[in-house]
Write a protein that holds these residues in place. Structure first.
Motif, PDB file in Angstrom:
ATOM      1  N   LEU A 222      -0.127  11.980 -14.815  1.00  0.00           N
ATOM      2  CA  LEU A 222      -1.666  12.174 -15.133  1.00  0.00           C
ATOM      3  C   LEU A 222      -2.582  11.357 -14.306  1.00  0.00           C
ATOM      4  O   LEU A 222      -3.681  11.703 -13.844  1.00  0.00           O
ATOM      5  N   ASN A 223      -2.029  10.179 -13.847  1.00  0.00           N
ATOM      6  CA  ASN A 223      -2.755   9.239 -12.946  1.00  0.00           C
ATOM      7  C   ASN A 223      -3.159   9.843 -11.493  1.00  0.00           C
ATOM      8  O   ASN A 223      -4.177   9.583 -11.166  1.00  0.00           O
ATOM      9  N   TYR A 224      -2.077  10.489 -11.080  1.00  0.00           N
ATOM     10  CA  TYR A 224      -2.409  10.893  -9.733  1.00  0.00           C
ATOM     11  C   TYR A 224      -2.387  12.580  -9.643  1.00  0.00           C
ATOM     12  O   TYR A 224      -2.690  13.162  -8.521  1.00  0.00           O
ATOM     13  N   LEU A 225      -2.598  13.399 -10.664  1.00  0.00           N
ATOM     14  CA  LEU A 225      -2.957  14.668 -10.755  1.00  0.00           C
ATOM     15  C   LEU A 225      -4.237  15.159 -10.146  1.00  0.00           C
ATOM     16  O   LEU A 225      -4.060  16.085  -9.107  1.00  0.00           O
ATOM     17  N   LEU A 226      -5.236  14.377 -10.273  1.00  0.00           N
ATOM     18  CA  LEU A 226      -6.416  14.885  -9.342  1.00  0.00           C
ATOM     19  C   LEU A 226      -6.402  14.474  -7.975  1.00  0.00           C
ATOM     20  O   LEU A 226      -6.963  15.562  -7.288  1.00  0.00           O
ATOM     21  N   PRO A 227      -5.731  13.505  -7.675  1.00  0.00           N
ATOM     22  CA  PRO A 227      -5.585  13.427  -6.088  1.00  0.00           C
ATOM     23  C   PRO A 227      -4.875  14.637  -5.669  1.00  0.00           C
ATOM     24  O   PRO A 227      -4.810  14.936  -4.564  1.00  0.00           O
TER      25      PRO A 227
ATOM     26  N   LEU B  84       4.805  19.658   9.857  1.00  0.00           N
ATOM     27  CA  LEU B  84       3.599  19.291  10.584  1.00  0.00           C
ATOM     28  C   LEU B  84       2.460  18.738   9.488  1.00  0.00           C
ATOM     29  O   LEU B  84       1.884  17.616   9.550  1.00  0.00           O
ATOM     30  N   ASP B  85       2.594  19.482   8.309  1.00  0.00           N
ATOM     31  CA  ASP B  85       1.470  18.767   7.275  1.00  0.00           C
ATOM     32  C   ASP B  85       1.988  17.354   6.602  1.00  0.00           C
ATOM     33  O   ASP B  85       1.176  16.844   6.489  1.00  0.00           O
ATOM     34  N   ILE B  86       3.147  17.443   6.599  1.00  0.00           N
ATOM     35  CA  ILE B  86       3.880  16.154   6.040  1.00  0.00           C
ATOM     36  C   ILE B  86       3.568  15.008   7.037  1.00  0.00           C
ATOM     37  O   ILE B  86       3.285  13.805   6.567  1.00  0.00           O
TER      38      ILE B  86
ATOM     39  N   ALA C 200       0.772  -1.030   0.003  1.00  0.00           N
ATOM     40  CA  ALA C 200      -0.119  -0.140   0.104  1.00  0.00           C
ATOM     41  C   ALA C 200       0.832   1.261  -0.072  1.00  0.00           C
ATOM     42  O   ALA C 200       0.417   2.201  -0.302  1.00  0.00           O
ATOM     43  N   LEU C 201       1.985   1.003   0.555  1.00  0.00           N
ATOM     44  CA  LEU C 201       2.858   2.479   0.760  1.00  0.00           C
ATOM     45  C   LEU C 201       3.213   3.032  -0.528  1.00  0.00           C
ATOM     46  O   LEU C 201       2.879   4.508  -0.637  1.00  0.00           O
ATOM     47  N   PRO C 202       3.585   2.361  -1.775  1.00  0.00           N
ATOM     48  CA  PRO C 202       3.937   3.282  -2.803  1.00  0.00           C
ATOM     49  C   PRO C 202       2.577   4.176  -3.388  1.00  0.00           C
ATOM     50  O   PRO C 202       2.935   5.211  -4.052  1.00  0.00           O
ATOM     51  N   TYR C 203       1.500   3.647  -3.032  1.00  0.00           N
ATOM     52  CA  TYR C 203       0.285   4.462  -3.767  1.00  0.00           C
ATOM     53  C   TYR C 203       0.402   5.971  -2.783  1.00  0.00           C
ATOM     54  O   TYR C 203       0.090   6.911  -3.451  1.00  0.00           O
ATOM     55  N   THR C 204       0.486   5.597  -1.648  1.00  0.00           N
ATOM     56  CA  THR C 204       0.350   6.790  -0.577  1.00  0.00           C
ATOM     57  C   THR C 204       1.533   7.623  -0.804  1.00  0.00           C
ATOM     58  O   THR C 204       1.409   8.980  -0.760  1.00  0.00           O
ATOM     59  N   LEU C 205       2.697   7.349  -1.327  1.00  0.00           N
ATOM     60  CA  LEU C 205       3.872   7.969  -1.399  1.00  0.00           C
ATOM     61  C   LEU C 205       3.740   8.675  -2.840  1.00  0.00           C
ATOM     62  O   LEU C 205       3.937  10.004  -2.713  1.00  0.00           O
ATOM     63  N   SER C 206       3.062   8.144  -3.629  1.00  0.00           N
ATOM     64  CA  SER C 206       2.829   8.635  -4.969  1.00  0.00           C
ATOM     65  C   SER C 206       1.905   9.934  -4.753  1.00  0.00           C
ATOM     66  O   SER C 206       1.744  10.885  -5.415  1.00  0.00           O
ATOM     67  N   VAL C 207       0.895   9.664  -4.148  1.00  0.00           N
ATOM     68  CA  VAL C 207      -0.052  10.802  -3.837  1.00  0.00           C
ATOM     69  C   VAL C 207       0.366  11.937  -2.928  1.00  0.00           C
ATOM     70  O   VAL C 207       0.456  12.981  -3.137  1.00  0.00           O
ATOM     71  N   GLY C 208       1.156  11.587  -1.702  1.00  0.00           N
ATOM     72  CA  GLY C 208       1.794  12.322  -1.085  1.00  0.00           C
ATOM     73  C   GLY C 208       2.642  13.364  -1.546  1.00  0.00           C
ATOM     74  O   GLY C 208       2.698  14.579  -1.377  1.00  0.00           O
ATOM     75  N   VAL C 209       3.725  12.732  -2.078  1.00  0.00           N
ATOM     76  CA  VAL C 209       4.904  13.489  -2.632  1.00  0.00           C
ATOM     77  C   VAL C 209       4.249  14.593  -3.506  1.00  0.00           C
ATOM     78  O   VAL C 209       4.838  15.690  -3.749  1.00  0.00           O
ATOM     79  N   GLY C 210       3.629  14.280  -4.642  1.00  0.00           N
ATOM     80  CA  GLY C 210       3.093  14.915  -5.850  1.00  0.00           C
ATOM     81  C   GLY C 210       2.251  16.095  -5.002  1.00  0.00           C
ATOM     82  O   GLY C 210       2.458  17.280  -5.430  1.00  0.00           O
ATOM     83  N   ALA C 211       1.604  15.731  -4.067  1.00  0.00           N
ATOM     84  CA  ALA C 211       0.591  16.968  -3.650  1.00  0.00           C
ATOM     85  C   ALA C 211       1.555  17.883  -2.556  1.00  0.00           C
ATOM     86  O   ALA C 211       1.299  19.054  -2.713  1.00  0.00           O
ATOM     87  N   VAL C 212       2.501  17.298  -1.721  1.00  0.00           N
ATOM     88  CA  VAL C 212       3.502  18.245  -1.146  1.00  0.00           C
ATOM     89  C   VAL C 212       4.079  19.120  -1.973  1.00  0.00           C
ATOM     90  O   VAL C 212       4.229  20.416  -1.623  1.00  0.00           O
ATOM     91  N   VAL C 213       4.937  18.653  -3.125  1.00  0.00           N
ATOM     92  CA  VAL C 213       5.421  19.633  -4.074  1.00  0.00           C
ATOM     93  C   VAL C 213       4.535  20.496  -4.603  1.00  0.00           C
ATOM     94  O   VAL C 213       4.869  22.005  -4.537  1.00  0.00           O
ATOM     95  N   LEU C 214       3.195  20.112  -4.797  1.00  0.00           N
ATOM     96  CA  LEU C 214       2.478  20.890  -5.654  1.00  0.00           C
ATOM     97  C   LEU C 214       1.874  22.383  -4.733  1.00  0.00           C
ATOM     98  O   LEU C 214       2.019  23.130  -5.198  1.00  0.00           O
TER      99      LEU C 214
END
Length: 336
Positions: free
Chosen positions: A201-206, A267-269, A112-126
């Motif tokens: 593109l797969n994780y852009l919306l999340p 804190l947000d991370i 499960a961790l790779p999915y959360t990392l993909s969502v989290g890392v991209g969102a943090v940078v954005l």
């Protein structure tokens, strides 16, 4: 020993202590909670005899402290799990086996961790790049149309809950205009067969669903602190030495003005898992948050325990990193 090494050692010791306390409290909540994991593992058509057998198989017939210490021992060495005579070896680090699938919890988290990392890392940078950039721009254009537009957009963004933003994004970009794909579980890395473009593109919306709320907060904090910093005497001194406004802001204003942003980011991370729970549910991403909700609903104690400790570990480590970064960007902290 003094200075930064001693500080990090003290925080490491405190981290271990906090994780032990959190693990014990979580274990207590599930042991003495209303749900019976043995009944949940037994299934819908379950007799009292089969529940009793399930309790033995899960090790729940033993005293509470024995169960707790047995669980914690798996963090340091492999251990045997299961009913007497039918035990299997749980390799280190042993976080137990799922009550529902009998699968190693470590394997479940690794999946499960790779999915959360993909969502989290991209969102943090954005949200960091968007929030800091727009906040700084608003401060530099104080009172102008640009400032008003940015502040207005931030006020709207900070009032939008993640579920609302996520559903709106799906409605507009997937259902109505069909310009972006619905998130697929087949893509977990930018280095896979779909490449960076497919992963993006797969994780852009999340990412956007998480970033709208967080970046709006960063805009407001960055703007407020940059306005305060721009009025300081050292900024006027830098300008009087012949530096341009851009050089003054980048070289001198950024460190002082963005220090509170570092605190927020750390804190947000650490708390990102809370937002990931909602995001992963909306976009059907089988990450850590999605797995945690599913495990809690089924009373799967080993999975829930492991994810709780993982989340606590990330929060504590994030706080330590924030303190260390403070010492780098703010000389006053380093001197103290």
């Amino acid at each position: 020993m003094n200075g930064m090494p001693a500080f990090l050692l003290r925080r490491l010791a405190a981290t271990v202590g906090l994780l032990i306390v959190i693990s014990f409290v979580t274990f207590c909540l599930f042991q003495f909670g209303p749900a019976d994991p043995a009944a949940a593992a037994c299934g819908q058509e379950c007799t009292p005899e089969r529940v009793a057998e399930a309790r033995v198989a899960l090790g729940m017939d033993k005293p509470f402290l024995t169960q707790y210490f047995s669980y914690m021992s798996g963090l340091f060495d492999s251990r045997a799990v299961g009913a007497p005579g039918a035990q299997t070896l749980c390799e280190w680090p042993c976080l137990g086996k799922s009550f529902q699938t009998n699968e190693d919890v470590t394997t479940i988290i690794q999946r499960a961790l790779p999915y959360t990392l993909s969502v989290g890392v991209g969102a943090v940078v954005l949200w960091t790049v968007a929030g800091v950039t727009l906040g700084t721009l608003a401060a530099l254009r104080k009172g102008r149309t640009t400032d008003k537009l940015i502040v207005g957009a931030a006020s709207v963004g900070v009032s939008l809950p993640i579920p609302v933003t996520g559903l709106l994004l799906l409605l507009v970009f997937v259902s109505t205009f069909d310009v972006l794909p619905f998130t697929t579980n087949a893509i977990t890395s930018p280095f896979g067969p779909d490449g960076f473009g497919g992963w993006f593109l797969n994780y852009l919306l999340p990412w956007v669903a998480l970033a709208v709320l967080f970046s709006a907060q960063y805009v407001r904090v960055t703007r407020s602190n940059m306005l305060e910093t721009l009025g300081e005497d050292f900024m006027r001194t830098a300008r009087s030495k012949g530096l341009s406004r851009t050089q003054t802001v980048v070289r001198h204003g950024a460190r002082a003005g963005l220090t509170p942003v570092v605190t927020m980011l750390g804190l947000d991370i650490g708390l990102l898992l809370g937002g990931a729970v909602l995001t992963e549910q909306i976009f059907s991403v089988p990450g850590i948050g999605f797995t945690a909700v599913h495990a809690a609903q089924l009373g799967d104690l080993p999975v829930t325990m492991a994810i709780t400790m993982l989340a606590a570990f990330f929060i504590i480590v994030a706080n330590v990193i924030v303190d260390a970064v403070y010492a780098v960007i703010d000389p006053r902290v380093r001197a103290a």
